[in-house]
Scaffold this active site. Structure first.
Site, PDB file in Angstrom:
ATOM      1  N   GLU A  97       0.182  -6.247  -2.767  1.00 27.70           N
ATOM      2  CA  GLU A  97      -0.040  -5.035  -1.982  1.00 27.70           C
ATOM      3  C   GLU A  97       0.713  -3.917  -2.690  1.00 27.70           C
ATOM      4  OE1 GLU A  97       1.618  -3.029   2.103  1.00 27.70           O
ATOM      5  OE2 GLU A  97       1.179  -5.174   2.187  1.00 27.70           O
ATOM      6  N   ARG A 146       3.668   4.467  -1.898  1.00 29.62           N
ATOM      7  CA  ARG A 146       4.978   5.117  -1.797  1.00 29.62           C
ATOM      8  C   ARG A 146       5.373   5.757  -3.124  1.00 29.62           C
ATOM      9  NH1 ARG A 146       8.592   0.575   1.474  1.00 29.62           N
ATOM     10  NH2 ARG A 146       7.300   0.503   3.352  1.00 29.62           N
ATOM     11  N   THR A 169       0.760   1.106   2.360  1.00 25.25           N
ATOM     12  CA  THR A 169       1.250   2.421   2.771  1.00 25.25           C
ATOM     13  C   THR A 169       0.134   3.460   2.618  1.00 25.25           C
ATOM     14  OG1 THR A 169       3.384   1.724   1.836  1.00 25.25           O
ATOM     15  CG2 THR A 169       3.280   3.929   2.732  1.00 25.25           C
ATOM     16  N   LYS A 229      -1.291  -6.410  10.492  1.00 19.92           N
ATOM     17  CA  LYS A 229       0.050  -6.327   9.931  1.00 19.92           C
ATOM     18  C   LYS A 229       1.013  -6.066  11.081  1.00 19.92           C
ATOM     19  CE  LYS A 229       2.927  -3.778   6.669  1.00 19.92           C
ATOM     20  NZ  LYS A 229       2.952  -2.940   5.466  1.00 19.92           N
TER      21      LYS A 229
END
Length: 213
Positions: free
Chosen positions: A42, A46, A70, A130
């Site tokens: 993943e 960021r 993100t 998640k």
């Protein structure tokens, strides 16, 4: 579960990656993860160049499952898909982004920690959510409590999970897989400690096997 959910669940752990230098580190990191038995990543938005990292990891290891994390906007989704991402992870539940991904048949794992989040996810027909940040949001105890009214969901907890508690999480039947950055910390990646990453991945794979006996 659908094919992507099944593949991720079979691996059991999902490295959550921030790449500061994708041109240098993406390919060797992908190879290290695969060699360690964890062929999934993943790659978070960021850091700048997340889409470049996704593309380079897929080029280096085509068999690997590479997704984007993100993800905060539909523009992020478009960049991730263009780079070859195979799934999307968001820190929270954004109905606009979820619908955008569902309409594109792109697997999405939105961050959900409340009954309201779970109820919203139910309307979109999602199977795996998640749970973030896991430890700070109540951990395994809350995940188990939430599964009572929502038994249709499997959960991918992320946040505060490492080798010390990975087995405890994976031993719970509600858990599809666990996300974590402990095997791909900034120190390990920035200093190109590929052997240590391989070792941590192998230890994680052993824990997955133990937990699922």
């Amino acid at each position: 579960m659908n094919e992507m959910n099944t593949k991720i669940s079979n691996i059991g752990v999902v490295p959550v990656i921030k790449l500061n230098n994708p041109e240098r580190d993406a390919a060797p990191l992908a190879k290290a993860l695969c060699e360690g038995g964890v062929p999934v990543a993943e790659v978070t938005f960021r850091a700048a160049g997340a889409d470049t990292a996704i593309r380079l990891m897929k080029e280096a290891c085509p068999e690997m499952l590479v997704g984007a994390g993100t993800v905060l906007t539909t523009d992020h989704v478009d960049k991730a898909i263009a780079a070859g991402a195979e799934f999307i992870v968001t820190p929270g539940f954004d109905p606009e982004i979820v619908k955008y991904c569902v309409d594109k048949n792109m697997p999405i794992y939105p961050g959900c920690t409340t009954p309201t989040d779970y109820h919203a996810a139910l309307k979109f027909g999602l199977e795996v959510l998640k749970f973030f940040p896991a430890e700070q949001s109540g951990g395994l105890a809350k995940i188990k409590a939430m599964s009572a009214p929502f038994p249709m969901f499997k959960v991918m907890p992320t946040g505060g999970i490492g080798l010390n508690n990975l087995k405890e999480y994976l031993s719970c039947p509600v858990i599809a897989a666990c996300g974590g950055s402990y095997m791909v910390t900034a120190d390990l990646i920035d200093n190109q400690k590929w052997d240590e990453i391989i070792d941590l991945c192998k230890k994680s794979v052993e824990i997955v096997k133990e937990a699922r006996k």
